[in-house]
Design an enzyme around this catalytic site. Structure first.
Site, PDB file in Angstrom:
ATOM      1  CG  ASP A   1      -1.941   1.196   0.959  1.00 26.81           C
ATOM      2  OD1 ASP A   1      -2.266   2.050   0.122  1.00 26.81           O
ATOM      3  OD2 ASP A   1      -1.800   1.708   2.491  1.00 26.81           O
TER       4      ASP A   1
ATOM      5  CG  ASP B   1      -2.332   7.265   0.031  1.00 28.30           C
ATOM      6  OD1 ASP B   1      -0.630   8.225  -0.387  1.00 28.30           O
ATOM      7  OD2 ASP B   1      -2.938   7.031  -0.331  1.00 28.30           O
TER       8      ASP B   1
END
Length: 219
Positions: free
Chosen positions: A13, A15
């Site tokens: 991922d 963020d």
């Protein structure tokens, strides 16, 4: 002749995992700072959508209609210039040294590096390049001959949509989900974390932390 070891996928991922912040929200703040959008109205909506995401109640269609509108409202030359400045001034300071070390570790292992993020490709493409990723799965803004339309192309890579998009990607690549790693901070990514052999919580939110502890996933 000896068989070569299969390459494992190292999926990240973006963020609040590889960077200390939310690139989508930061892009909205950048647009406000540069007076590219109506400051008060845009900031209020941008903050609300971020809170909805963190609370697990984000309406992804409403959010993308909001987030992709500035791409449709501006020409590509300006957008690309702003994006480079955004990377240099807003994103590079958020890149975590430990994230760079982790990415380098997987590079040294010979793993295939893949970011999968709900944030759209326009915002994240240069960031993925900055990390030296092999590929990027992101929400795809629709484009035509004139530029961006403000609409989404295909399935947004959000929640279960990350699995759909990953399976589409796997269908056109020689890679396998077997022995894959996935690093994430968010409970929104639990569906994909449950799919891989090596799920890892990275500074997880409260919901994901409890899930990691229950499932005995490393944090």
């Amino acid at each position: 002749m000896m068989d070569t070891e299969p390459v494992a996928l190292a999926i990240f991922d973006l963020d609040n995992t590889l960077i200390a912040g939310d690139s989508d929200h930061a892009w909205g703040e950048y647009l406000v700072e540069k007076n590219i959008v109506s400051a008060d109205l845009y900031k209020q909506a941008n903050d609300k959508f971020l809170a909805d995401y963190q609370n697990g109640c984000l309406n992804i269609e409403e959010y993308l209609s909001f987030a992709l509108k500035p791409l449709a409202d501006n020409n590509l030359e300006d957008l690309n210039r702003w994006r480079q400045d955004f990377l240099n001034t807003k994103i590079k300071p958020l890149i975590l040294p430990k994230a760079l070390e982790l990415v380098e570790k997987h590079k040294q292992q010979g793993d295939y590096l893949l970011i999968i993020t709900a944030t759209n490709r326009f915002v994240t493409e240069l960031i993925a390049n900055e990390f030296g990723m092999n590929d990027l799965i992101a929400t795809e803004p629709e484009k035509n001959a004139s530029g961006y339309t403000g609409k989404v192309f295909g399935t947004p890579s959000f929640k279960e949509g990350k699995i759909i998009r990953l399976n589409e990607w796997l269908g056109s690549n020689e890679h396998s989900i077997s022995d894959a790693y996935f690093y994430s901070d968010s409970h929104n990514d639990i569906p994909l974390l449950e799919l891989v052999d090596n799920p890892i919580g990275v500074d997880p939110d409260d919901i994901l932390r409890r899930h990691c502890e229950t499932q005995k996933w490393p944090i």
